[in-house]
Design an enzyme around this catalytic site. Structure first.
Site, PDB file in Angstrom:
ATOM      1  CE  LYS A   1      -8.429  -7.393 -25.586  1.00 37.74           C
ATOM      2  NZ  LYS A   1      -7.720  -7.502 -24.299  1.00 37.74           N
TER       3      LYS A   1
HETATM    4  C1  PLP Z   1      -7.061  -6.552 -23.534  1.00 35.33           C
HETATM    5  C2  PLP Z   1      -6.735  -6.793 -22.104  1.00 35.33           C
HETATM    6  C3  PLP Z   1      -6.436  -5.740 -21.207  1.00 35.33           C
HETATM    7  C4  PLP Z   1      -6.361  -4.298 -21.663  1.00 35.33           C
HETATM    8  O1  PLP Z   1      -7.612  -3.780 -22.006  1.00 35.33           O
HETATM    9  P1  PLP Z   1      -7.699  -2.460 -22.911  1.00 35.33           P
HETATM   10  O2  PLP Z   1      -9.135  -2.305 -23.204  1.00 35.33           O
HETATM   11  O3  PLP Z   1      -6.881  -2.755 -24.140  1.00 35.33           O
HETATM   12  O4  PLP Z   1      -7.130  -1.351 -22.107  1.00 35.33           O
HETATM   13  C5  PLP Z   1      -6.182  -6.045 -19.889  1.00 35.33           C
HETATM   14  N1  PLP Z   1      -6.190  -7.314 -19.449  1.00 35.33           N
HETATM   15  C6  PLP Z   1      -6.465  -8.356 -20.273  1.00 35.33           C
HETATM   16  C7  PLP Z   1      -6.413  -9.739 -19.730  1.00 35.33           C
HETATM   17  C8  PLP Z   1      -6.744  -8.137 -21.618  1.00 35.33           C
HETATM   18  O5  PLP Z   1      -7.002  -9.185 -22.429  1.00 35.33           O
END
Ligand code: PLP
Length: 471
Positions: free
Chosen positions: A112
């Site tokens: 993120k």
């Molecule tokens: C948010 C997240 C995901 C999923 O990503 P999306 O863009 O919501 O599909 C996968 N792994 C981690 C560690 C995340 O924080």
């Protein structure tokens, strides 16, 4: 560059407009009116650039004239300067034709940060040029809150207040939020559950007078800027592995579909991508869709990969819109039907089309632990549970497809020490820059699950900072 809503009933906006707006007024998601297109020579010209420069060049094609190129370049440089690896998004080889791209070297050790760090700075810049201030509020069960706090800490034009459920996040997650000492950050521990926190945030927004007084703004995962900031690492991986002369495949551990949509977008812009693998845990709505056009909601079950525990992947609407040849009325009607019935009626022709590119894959918790153990035994590599799903998904691609496959690693294993210890018998260490996390001073308020004290705390923070900023 102009942006339109997938449901066709919201104002057309420029990049700065969609950055501030988030969700469109008609409930749809903003998408570019026309996709930027890069030819082979354009892609080649990006080869070998430092990641922040590559990111700035690609991001600029979505920013258009809304923000000057030197500003975007400075923002990308600054956003990734604090990452814990000089390559920002390093590629590691695990097997013949199998690579992992680590997206977790940001301040909160999860992918993120890749988008949030850029988005916070873009947001601040746009507010500055408009002479505005906002108060960002959000509820978190852990990860999104810390990425948002890191992104907005110390920004001049935004205060940020994050609600988390008291004693219900992991200690690492809480400390990643509460040890940030910037004056524009407030953490509130609510005596209640995550759902209570979410309800309080909704109630803050529902109070129209308060919302206007504080200029409330949401932390949300559907902002177009987030997708745009996630496209460059797909290009970086493809170019490092021989693109644009050679195709690559990507495997993406998926929750809200934002990350895999960014990979799809890179392909839509002309990057040669042969295949996309969509990895799920036991919450497998996307795998069921890709296997048999069954996009039906089921209750969310907790798993070892909590950021993939979803029942509705909100960014899927952007792909749906494209699969329907950008028919906004059809998109709106399918989304309304999904809301009503819990099942998304994707036309068979559209489903067949997506299947030529995307594969679904699911892995339950025992399978995830087994993959972490297998990978560690074979290569010494330690993958977190989310990344392990993506790596297993990459290995499950039909043999002989002949292109290098990149599994994106979305979290640092030290965020999930218990699962790792069960799988391989050792606890992964936090990276050096976070090694003193448990010695740092925490700052948070504990409040009862009630609206009035939360409003008072938000108001106090905004007052304090508006006074400091001189009005
Ligand atoms: C948010 C997240 C995901 C999923 O990503 P999306 O863009 O919501 O599909 C996968 N792994 C981690 C560690 C995340 O924080």
């Amino acid at each position: 560059m102009r942006y339109i809503s997938t449901r066709g009933q919201a104002p057309v906006r420029d990049f700065a407009g969609v950055l501030l707006a988030g969700l469109a007024e008609d409930g749809g998601l903003y998408v570019p009116e026309a996709w930027p297109q890069l030819g082979p020579a354009d892609w080649r010209s990006l080869r070998g650039l430092p990641y922040p420069a590559l990111a700035a060049r690609l991001l600029q094609s979505f920013v258009g004239t809304a923000i000057a190129p030197e500003v975007v370049a400075a923002i990308c440089h600054d956003a990734y300067a604090g990452f814990g690896h000089p390559a920002v998004v390093p590629l590691i080889q695990l097997d013949t034709n199998l690579f992992v791209q680590e997206l977790f070297h940001g301040p909160t050790l999860a992918f993120k940060d890749m988008a949030m760090s850029v988005r916070g700075r873009l947001f601040d810049h746009v507010l500055e040029t408009r002479g505005e201030r906002v108060t960002i509020v959000g509820a978190t069960s852990g990860d999104t809150g810390s990425a948002a706090i890191e992104a907005f800490a110390g920004r001049a034009r935004a205060d940020i207040v994050i609600l988390h459920p008291h004693n219900r996040t992991s200690a690492v997650q809480r400390r990643q939020m509460t040890t940030v000492q910037a004056a524009n950050v407030a953490n509130i521990a609510i005596e209640g559950t995550f759902d209570d926190c979410q309800d309080l945030v909704k109630a803050l927004f529902a109070d129209a007078a308060f919302r206007a007084e504080m200029r409330l703004s949401a932390v949300n995962s559907i902002n177009w800027a987030r997708i745009a900031a996630q496209i460059p690492y797909y290009a970086a991986a493809a170019l490092a592995l021989g693109g644009p002369e050679r195709e690559v495949a990507f495997s993406v551990p998926t929750g809200n579909f934002g990350n895999v949509l960014a990979a799809w977008s890179a392909r839509r812009m002309g990057l040669p991508v042969a295949r996309l693998v969509v990895g799920s845990n036991r919450n497998d709505i996307l795998a069921r869709f890709l296997d048999g056009n069954d996009m039906s909601m089921r209750p969310v079950e907790p798993s070892l990969s909590p950021s993939m525990d979803i029942q509705v992947s909100s960014n899927f609407e952007r792909l749906l819109f494209e699969l329907l040849d950008r028919d906004a009325a059809a998109t709106a009607s399918i989304m309304a039907g999904f809301r009503q019935t819990g099942r998304m009626a994707v036309p068979d022709a559209a489903w067949h089309r997506v299947r030529t590119l995307m594969h679904g894959f699911r892995l339950d918790d025992p399978g995830t632990e087994a993959e972490i153990a297998r990978l560690h035994a074979a290569t010494g590599y330690i993958a977190d549970p989310h990344s392990a799903v993506g790596i297993a998904a990459a290995r499950a691609l039909p043999a002989g497809h002949g292109v290098p496959t990149v599994a994106v690693a979305t979290a640092h294993p030290a965020k999930f020490p218990d699962a790792i210890e069960r799988a391989i018998g050792q606890r992964p260490a936090l990276p050096a820059r976070l090694a003193d996390l448990f010695q740092r001073e925490e700052r948070f308020e504990i409040l009862p699950n009630a609206l009035a004290p939360v409003q008072a705390a938000v108001r106090a923070l905004a007052r304090r900072n508006a006074a400091r900023a001189g009005g």
